[in-house]
Design an enzyme around this catalytic site. Sequence first.
Site, PDB file in Angstrom:
ATOM      1  N   SER A 125       0.843  -1.176   0.000  1.00 45.20           N
ATOM      2  CA  SER A 125       0.000   0.000   0.000  1.00 45.20           C
ATOM      3  C   SER A 125       0.890   1.242   0.000  1.00 45.20           C
ATOM      4  CB  SER A 125      -0.889  -0.019   1.233  1.00 45.20           C
ATOM      5  OG  SER A 125      -1.651   1.144   1.265  1.00 45.20           O
ATOM      6  N   GLY A 126       0.664   2.139  -0.907  1.00 41.43           N
ATOM      7  CA  GLY A 126       1.463   3.363  -0.972  1.00 41.43           C
ATOM      8  C   GLY A 126       2.700   3.225  -1.836  1.00 41.43           C
ATOM      9  N   THR A 128      -1.565   2.642  -7.875  1.00 44.29           N
ATOM     10  CA  THR A 128      -2.677   3.355  -8.508  1.00 44.29           C
ATOM     11  C   THR A 128      -2.140   4.440  -9.440  1.00 44.29           C
ATOM     12  OG1 THR A 128      -3.985   2.895  -6.565  1.00 44.29           O
ATOM     13  CG2 THR A 128      -4.808   4.584  -8.039  1.00 44.29           C
ATOM     14  N   ASN A 144      -0.888   5.594   3.168  1.00 48.85           N
ATOM     15  CA  ASN A 144      -1.087   6.249   1.875  1.00 48.85           C
ATOM     16  C   ASN A 144      -2.295   7.164   2.002  1.00 48.85           C
ATOM     17  OD1 ASN A 144      -1.652   6.983  -0.730  1.00 48.85           O
ATOM     18  ND2 ASN A 144      -1.687   4.887  -1.554  1.00 48.85           N
ATOM     19  N   SER A 152      -5.308   5.879  -0.386  1.00 47.56           N
ATOM     20  CA  SER A 152      -5.143   4.439  -0.480  1.00 47.56           C
ATOM     21  C   SER A 152      -6.399   3.815  -1.079  1.00 47.56           C
ATOM     22  CB  SER A 152      -4.899   3.880   0.915  1.00 47.56           C
ATOM     23  OG  SER A 152      -4.829   2.493   0.847  1.00 47.56           O
ATOM     24  N   SER A 153      -6.196   2.935  -2.064  1.00 51.67           N
ATOM     25  CA  SER A 153      -7.344   2.252  -2.653  1.00 51.67           C
ATOM     26  C   SER A 153      -7.831   1.217  -1.645  1.00 51.67           C
ATOM     27  CB  SER A 153      -6.942   1.547  -3.939  1.00 51.67           C
ATOM     28  OG  SER A 153      -6.075   2.352  -4.673  1.00 51.67           O
ATOM     29  N   GLY A 210      -2.044  -3.887  -2.008  1.00 53.01           N
ATOM     30  CA  GLY A 210      -0.803  -4.609  -1.740  1.00 53.01           C
ATOM     31  C   GLY A 210      -0.855  -5.301  -0.395  1.00 53.01           C
ATOM     32  N   GLU A 234      -0.533  -6.164   3.308  1.00 53.69           N
ATOM     33  CA  GLU A 234      -0.745  -5.252   4.428  1.00 53.69           C
ATOM     34  C   GLU A 234      -0.408  -5.915   5.761  1.00 53.69           C
ATOM     35  OE1 GLU A 234      -4.718  -3.690   4.388  1.00 53.69           O
ATOM     36  OE2 GLU A 234      -4.204  -2.174   2.885  1.00 53.69           O
TER      37      GLU A 234
HETATM   38  N1  LIG Z   1       5.169   8.195 -10.069  1.00 50.89           N
HETATM   39  C1  LIG Z   1       4.883   8.981  -9.016  1.00 50.89           C
HETATM   40  N2  LIG Z   1       5.265  10.270  -9.020  1.00 50.89           N
HETATM   41  C2  LIG Z   1       4.970  11.061  -8.010  1.00 50.89           C
HETATM   42  N3  LIG Z   1       4.318  10.650  -6.901  1.00 50.89           N
HETATM   43  C3  LIG Z   1       3.930   9.376  -6.797  1.00 50.89           C
HETATM   44  C4  LIG Z   1       4.174   8.474  -7.879  1.00 50.89           C
HETATM   45  N4  LIG Z   1       3.667   7.280  -7.527  1.00 50.89           N
HETATM   46  C5  LIG Z   1       3.122   7.427  -6.311  1.00 50.89           C
HETATM   47  N5  LIG Z   1       3.266   8.685  -5.863  1.00 50.89           N
HETATM   48  C6  LIG Z   1       2.795   9.221  -4.603  1.00 50.89           C
HETATM   49  O1  LIG Z   1       2.525   8.136  -3.744  1.00 50.89           O
HETATM   50  C7  LIG Z   1       1.172   8.191  -3.299  1.00 50.89           C
HETATM   51  C8  LIG Z   1       0.616   6.805  -3.178  1.00 50.89           C
HETATM   52  O2  LIG Z   1       0.544   6.204  -4.437  1.00 50.89           O
HETATM   53  P1  LIG Z   1      -0.602   5.167  -4.816  1.00 50.89           P
HETATM   54  O3  LIG Z   1      -0.458   4.905  -6.230  1.00 50.89           O
HETATM   55  O4  LIG Z   1      -1.890   5.653  -4.322  1.00 50.89           O
HETATM   56  O5  LIG Z   1      -0.189   3.891  -3.984  1.00 50.89           O
HETATM   57  P2  LIG Z   1      -0.891   2.484  -3.963  1.00 50.89           P
HETATM   58  O6  LIG Z   1      -1.971   2.512  -4.950  1.00 50.89           O
HETATM   59  O7  LIG Z   1       0.182   1.542  -4.297  1.00 50.89           O
HETATM   60  O8  LIG Z   1      -1.379   2.301  -2.612  1.00 50.89           O
HETATM   61  C9  LIG Z   1       0.442   9.014  -4.306  1.00 50.89           C
HETATM   62  O9  LIG Z   1      -0.621   9.686  -3.700  1.00 50.89           O
HETATM   63  C10 LIG Z   1       1.520  10.010  -4.771  1.00 50.89           C
HETATM   64  O10 LIG Z   1       1.591  11.077  -3.867  1.00 50.89           O
HETATM   65 MG   LIG Z   2      -3.916   2.279  -4.733  1.00 50.03          MG
END
Ligand SMILES: Nc1ncnc2c1ncn2[C@@H]1O[C@H](COP(=O)(O)OP(=O)(O)O)[C@@H](O)[C@H]1O
Ligand SMILES: [Mg+2]
Length: 1013
Positions: free
Chosen positions: A104-105, A109, A156, A159-160, A393, A395
């Site tokens: 997660s994070g 996404t 996050n 977070s989804s 992911g 957890e």
């Molecule tokens: N490629 C990227 N560039 C800039 N910031 C990113 C990038 N990927 C993730 N982040 C940061 O990380 C945070 C969490 O990413 P996210 O995709 O929501 O994580 P996950 O879906 O894996 O839980 C986002 O809100 C953003 O702030």
């Molecule tokens: Mg996500």
Amino acid sequence: MEDEEGPEYGKPDFVLLDQVTMEDFMRNLQLRFLKGRIYTYIGEVLVSVNPYQELPLYGPEAIARYQGRELYERPPHLYAVANAAYRAMKRRARDTCIVISGESGAGKTEASKHIMQYIAAVTNPSQRAEVERVKDVLLKSTCVLEAFGNARTNRNHNSSRFGKYMDINFDFKGDPIGGHIHSYLLEKSRVLKQHVGERNFHAFYQLLRGCDDQKLRELHLERNPALYNFTRQGAGLNMGVSDGLDSDERSHGVVKEAMRVIGFSPEEVHSVHRILAAILHLGNIEFVETEENGLAVAEEALVGHVAELTATPRDLVLRCLLARTVASGGRELIEKGHTVAEASYARDACAKAVYQRLFEWVVNRINGIMEPRGRDPRRDGKDTVIGVLDIYGFEVFPVNSFEQFCINYCNEKLQQLFIQLILKQEQEEYQREGIAWQSVDYFNNDPIVELVERPHRGILAVLDEACSTAGPITDGIFLQTLDTHHRHHPHYSSRQLCPTDKTMEFGRDFRIKHYAGNVTYCVEGFIDKNRDSLFQDFKRLLYNSSDPTLRAMWPDGQQDITEVTKRPLTAGTLFKNSMVALVENLASKEPFYVRCIKPNEDKVPKRLDQDRCRHQVEYLGLLENVRVRRAGFASRQPYPRFLLRYKMTCEYTWPNHLLGSDRAAVSALLDQHGLQGDVAFGHSKLFIRSPRTLVTLEQSRARLIPIIVLLLQKAWRGTLARWHCRRLRAVYTIMRCFRRHKVRTYLAELQRRFQAARQPPLYGRDLEWPLPPAVLQPFQDTCHVLFCRWRARQLVKNIPPSDMAQIKAKVAAMGALQGLRQDWGCQRAWAQDYLSSGADNPGASGLFAQRLKSLREKDGFGAVLFSSHVRKVNRFHKSRDRALLLTDRHLYKLEPGRQYRVMRAVPLDAVTGLSVTSGRDQLVVLHARGQDDLVVCLHRSQPPLDNRIGELVGVLAAHCQGEGRTLEVRVSDCVPLSQRGVRRLVSVEPRPEQPEPDFRCSRGKFTLLWPGR
Ligand SMILES: Nc1ncnc2c1ncn2[C@@H]1O[C@H](COP(=O)(O)OP(=O)(O)O)[C@@H](O)[C@H]1O
Ligand SMILES: [Mg+2]
């Protein structure tokens, strides 16, 4: 790639490491990360580290740099992976999928969004409206789904809280024509309660902070999340720029707009807001025990709000909150009052369920809009699909419950798939194909998956068993059953089995050694969450709502309470089934992997926490991945397929090889390209070590394709032209035959008709000529002329030579008169020299003969053309009897009263023309040069009034013809003439009583009084 990725940035592909050790791997990862290179390959797998900062890596220019490139041509990037998946799909018409995994994070996404953006940007060059619409919905749906399915957690901020798998359908041209979203296991318990520092789903805060005052009043809400039990925990937290996200206030508008663009109606959006408000009110309802009538709601107004917002009757809402209907044995319904605890449980269950149904409705609504419509595979070709999986992911929380258990099980399944596809299958294939191969060890997580999902004994099966047993089964008993079943399982333990381990509590915790680490689960609430029950009363209540949107979310409320229904599947089983289906689906596609790594817990940029990352690299199996990859091959293809694709690049294999086997042909092909060193020959497949080889082949193929296309076009055009030509020839042949046929029929007909032409006396005079074909018209004209000549010859040849002169004269007369004079004595025998004839000139023929003799001596003429008595009129209006003699030399006017003395002799060539009338009278005007015309009327003939004008015209015309000059013959009933310059007209007046023809003059005009009619 070399120019953009110098050695100072480390290795862009971990496969290029000098040694595959964890230290080297980490060093490369860190070096690249700190230099802003967050992406690195392992072969085709992309490793991505969350930068926690905006990097200048994205946008249209970057997309353009990756478009149409091969994977390794540019620095590692998500775009390159998206492009590879897209090209694989287009090139081979294969379904592909991109599996994004990580904690997660870790940036899953975000990665999925970048992939979607890439696909949207490179497709639909022809700007088709339908495709644009689909792309718009695809992009906008993310924002809506995030509002309802994402929440701020400690790991996050966005977070989804649900798993998402999105299929994008493409047509044969590679343009998106639809899509479908599967959502998995929404973490609905979040509606009720959140950990410290976390929030409920964004949608609630967006509604409270974003919507206008008027609307807020309608929903009976206050603009303060702290006032509601469900949002109180996260009330102090807003989303903000620090997260790279919009604030709740702004998001509200953005989401509303997105819903509009996607196709939600304003009523639907309003319903959604009302449902959210109803949930918030529901959360604030408290129950109290009263003395007089048992259980009651503390604040009755809230019930009213809920009833109003859900469009249901208030008293029914109240009844559902305070009691439940139970069907007792004899189909009798009894109402059973709740205790305070039961009522609170029912309320919470209702709130969760309403939210879940709302979320699912939103997903289904989007799916309905994105569904590819009107596709017919026979007409449109096969659709292909790119799937993008962004699922929660792994957890580990301080306290882990049923949700974490499910999430981690899901990750185990995906890891299993990854192992199967990337590690196991690959190695097994090398063995099968007889390729020399050094086996690479890897951690196989099959036993853990088994532990969870095995029928009868697996944790989910035991849990289901506990849920279905009647009676007071507690979470504790469930734990005991697990302990007995899995006492010896290497990946399972609990305090019971391992009494010394103080990190677990007796009768409450069990631990699974996941591939990613140990997780201790607390069994409390497992049974309840798995059963996931909601009293039927609520379902019926909401089904009977007068809000169609809400009603549509509760189709199962239709059931009658007395209906005995099968026990619904438990949450765990549903989840397991959906996971099995997902994995099956992914396995049927060509996978591309993005492995996301979270560099630190604090969401700060430029910091890579060594231990955390090492752990992730370990459990993701990345090192093994590198090893297998290094030893392995980038691509493999069965020989026939390889040949089919590349045979045009080699003279021995194009268009078909004559070698002993496909394998030999492939070998020849590779020899020609000098690529033998980079491949290995399996039993049935060719293994290609580096992608560069593949690209070399692809490039030379791409160079040749236009030539082949030209060749095919040429051949096809030739075929078309030949067809056309053959058809034309056939047409001409048919035309020729038809013409010949027509000519033949014509000739046959002509012959048939003219059979009778030889018959005298008519010689085919009345025969009708058949209508000739156009081409034979000249022929017929000629024939006609010939026929007429022939016929004339037939007629003429029987005429004695003595009659020939007469015949010629008659013909000349006919020609000269042109049918304008009806009666011209054609039937008579023409005697010509009537004055010499005793019958015609009984008294004076002797005298005339003497005169003729003396004239012949004097003028030496050859023949007498015509002679007759005439009545003439002169320019002094005097009429006299005279005689007319026409020899071949002269025209004589004679005086019959004086032995035919010559009164006037005109050389015949001075006679230029004749004028006669169309009647039966014998008037003739002889026009002479010098304008001294002779006006006479033939008379005193035997028989009287014999018709001799035609004869005069005929002999004179025939004579002129013989001399080669033309005689002008005019036929007119009013003849103009000129006598020594005096112009006159002469006409005929029939006078039956007149004994002899005579002239009369009046007013300068002559009139012949003619005794006949
Ligand atoms: N490629 C990227 N560039 C800039 N910031 C990113 C990038 N990927 C993730 N982040 C940061 O990380 C945070 C969490 O990413 P996210 O995709 O929501 O994580 P996950 O879906 O894996 O839980 C986002 O809100 C953003 O702030
Ligand atoms: Mg996500």
